[in-house]
Design a protein around this motif. Structure first.
Motif, PDB file in Angstrom:
ATOM      1  N   LEU A 120     -46.592 -32.607 -24.626  1.00 59.18           N
ATOM      2  CA  LEU A 120     -47.160 -33.947 -24.510  1.00 59.18           C
ATOM      3  C   LEU A 120     -46.084 -35.024 -24.674  1.00 59.18           C
ATOM      4  O   LEU A 120     -46.089 -36.041 -23.960  1.00 59.18           O
ATOM      5  N   ASN A 121     -45.148 -34.806 -25.649  1.00 60.24           N
ATOM      6  CA  ASN A 121     -44.071 -35.783 -25.830  1.00 60.24           C
ATOM      7  C   ASN A 121     -43.179 -35.862 -24.594  1.00 60.24           C
ATOM      8  O   ASN A 121     -42.771 -36.954 -24.166  1.00 60.24           O
ATOM      9  N   ALA A 122     -42.859 -34.681 -24.024  1.00 58.59           N
ATOM     10  CA  ALA A 122     -42.027 -34.678 -22.821  1.00 58.59           C
ATOM     11  C   ALA A 122     -42.729 -35.382 -21.665  1.00 58.59           C
ATOM     12  O   ALA A 122     -42.122 -36.156 -20.915  1.00 58.59           O
ATOM     13  N   GLU A 123     -44.027 -35.117 -21.526  1.00 57.87           N
ATOM     14  CA  GLU A 123     -44.776 -35.793 -20.475  1.00 57.87           C
ATOM     15  C   GLU A 123     -44.811 -37.299 -20.709  1.00 57.87           C
ATOM     16  O   GLU A 123     -44.691 -38.098 -19.771  1.00 57.87           O
ATOM     17  N   GLY A 124     -44.966 -37.697 -22.006  1.00 57.74           N
ATOM     18  CA  GLY A 124     -44.951 -39.131 -22.316  1.00 57.74           C
ATOM     19  C   GLY A 124     -43.618 -39.778 -22.011  1.00 57.74           C
ATOM     20  O   GLY A 124     -43.553 -40.879 -21.448  1.00 57.74           O
ATOM     21  N   GLU A 125     -42.525 -39.087 -22.402  1.00 60.07           N
ATOM     22  CA  GLU A 125     -41.195 -39.622 -22.106  1.00 60.07           C
ATOM     23  C   GLU A 125     -40.958 -39.708 -20.597  1.00 60.07           C
ATOM     24  O   GLU A 125     -40.341 -40.659 -20.104  1.00 60.07           O
ATOM     25  N   LEU A 126     -41.462 -38.689 -19.853  1.00 59.81           N
ATOM     26  CA  LEU A 126     -41.304 -38.727 -18.397  1.00 59.81           C
ATOM     27  C   LEU A 126     -42.036 -39.917 -17.799  1.00 59.81           C
ATOM     28  O   LEU A 126     -41.500 -40.645 -16.953  1.00 59.81           O
ATOM     29  N   VAL A 127     -43.261 -40.139 -18.255  1.00 65.09           N
ATOM     30  CA  VAL A 127     -44.026 -41.273 -17.734  1.00 65.09           C
ATOM     31  C   VAL A 127     -43.356 -42.592 -18.094  1.00 65.09           C
ATOM     32  O   VAL A 127     -43.262 -43.523 -17.286  1.00 65.09           O
ATOM     33  N   ALA A 128     -42.851 -42.677 -19.384  1.00 65.37           N
ATOM     34  CA  ALA A 128     -42.175 -43.904 -19.812  1.00 65.37           C
ATOM     35  C   ALA A 128     -40.909 -44.155 -18.979  1.00 65.37           C
ATOM     36  O   ALA A 128     -40.624 -45.287 -18.572  1.00 65.37           O
ATOM     37  N   ALA A 129     -40.143 -43.079 -18.717  1.00 64.51           N
ATOM     38  CA  ALA A 129     -38.932 -43.240 -17.902  1.00 64.51           C
ATOM     39  C   ALA A 129     -39.280 -43.692 -16.486  1.00 64.51           C
ATOM     40  O   ALA A 129     -38.595 -44.542 -15.897  1.00 64.51           O
ATOM     41  N   GLN A 130     -40.365 -43.099 -15.949  1.00 65.82           N
ATOM     42  CA  GLN A 130     -40.783 -43.522 -14.620  1.00 65.82           C
ATOM     43  C   GLN A 130     -41.188 -44.992 -14.607  1.00 65.82           C
ATOM     44  O   GLN A 130     -40.839 -45.743 -13.694  1.00 65.82           O
ATOM     45  N   ARG A 131     -41.917 -45.413 -15.662  1.00 63.40           N
ATOM     46  CA  ARG A 131     -42.323 -46.815 -15.731  1.00 63.40           C
ATOM     47  C   ARG A 131     -41.112 -47.736 -15.882  1.00 63.40           C
ATOM     48  O   ARG A 131     -41.042 -48.814 -15.266  1.00 63.40           O
TER      49      ARG A 131
END
Length: 330
Positions: A219-230
């Motif tokens: 979940l943290n990796a997915e959150g970081e991925l979404v944040a990086a994309q944003r």
């Protein structure tokens, strides 16, 4: 009395005598058998028939009651006995036997002393069954042993007209030292089970923790991925906005861009000088020697403003207007 005898003849006296004897015989021949019993009738020592419950009549001269048999279910207490099991463990065993006489004739004439025969038969079968069974199995499987003893005894007592209805082993008592050893073994076994359960619980908890950490990392990796994309999208949009602003400014100026650079430099320069002037602690302002650069920047600003205002007033492309730059004064 003599007068009465004188009135009766010899024949009458004989009839009266036989009548009295007959009455006595009938009274002696009447038998009342209670419910739940059967009586055997013997004539000259030989079995003749069986009297059922109720009122019956026998020949009192030649027949007699042989045995009174209880036909109800009876309880026979088997005395305690010492038995050695298959694993050489001594113990004391006592039991009870329930039996019922089905046929009175065979129960009386096929076996002598029925109760004693049943007791000895039960003792031998209990000893035989326990002798071929381990102590632990004997303590935990009494029903199987009871059923086995019941079948053996019922088959053995069938010729006696007797049916074994139930066999119950009341108690199996090992010696005290053997009981202590069994208690120690049971305690150790329970401790072993407790340790196994603790280990299984710790293993399950560790698996659950690892699974939770795995899910958390995902979940943290997915959150970081979404944040990086944003963030990338935001930087891309900001760069596009800056590029569009620069392009729009260059088009509005209508020149090569040199004047735009001078405009931005002069604007920042004037803002810095304004901040120095507003500072309460600053009493002295240092002005650079290159005043011509500052005046040139101001001239560039004036030219930019004239160009922008002219572009806004005229709908058609403006004519070429040449402006004379201001003279520099030293």
């Amino acid at each position: 009395m003599n007068y009465m005898l004188n009135l009766l003849s010899g024949g009458e006296i004989t009839i009266i005598f036989f009548a009295i004897v007959l009455i006595i015989l009938v009274i002696k021949g009447i038998r009342t058998v209670p419910q739940g019993e059967q009586w055997t009738v013997e004539r000259f020592g030989r079995y003749v028939y069986t009297l059922e419950p109720g009122l019956s009549l026998i020949n009192p001269l030649f027949s007699r009651i042989g045995n009174k048999v209880n036909m109800m279910e009876n309880v026979l207490d088997i005395p305690e006995q010492d038995v050695i099991t298959q694993d050489n463990a001594p113990c004391r065993v006592d039991a009870i036997v329930f039996y019922q006489v089905i046929e009175a004739r065979r129960a009386v004439y096929e076996v002598r002393h029925l109760k004693s025969a049943l007791v000895n038969l039960a003792l031998t079968n209990i000893r035989s069954v326990l002798g071929s069974t381990d102590l632990d199995i004997a303590l935990s499987s009494r029903d199987e042993m009871n059923n086995h003893i019941l079948k053996v005894m019922d088959a053995a007592t069938d010729p006696w007209g007797t049916k074994i209805t139930r066999v119950e082993i009341k108690d199996i008592t090992p010696p005290k030292d053997l009981l202590d050893a069994m208690a120690s073994q049971m305690k150790a076994e329970r401790g072993k089970r407790a340790q196994i359960l603790d280990a299984e619980g710790y293993r399950a908890a560790a698996i659950q923790r690892a699974e939770g950490k795995k899910q958390s990392d995902i979940l943290n990796a997915e959150g970081e991925l979404v944040a990086a994309q944003r963030q990338a999208e935001a930087r891309e949009r900001l760069a596009r906005a800056e590029a569009d602003a620069t392009k729009f400014l260059a088009e509005a100026i209508g020149s090569t861009g040199n004047n735009a650079v001078k405009y931005f430099v002069a604007q920042k320069y004037i803002e810095a000088l304004s901040d120095f002037a507003k500072s309460p602690n600053q009493k002295t302002i240092f002005i650079p020697m290159e005043m011509s650069s500052i005046i040139g920047s101001i001239g560039g600003i004036k030219e930019l403003l004239n160009t922008v205002s002219a572009g806004a007033e005229l709908s058609s492309p403006p004519p070429n207007i040449q402006q004379t730059p201001p003279k520099m004064s030293s």
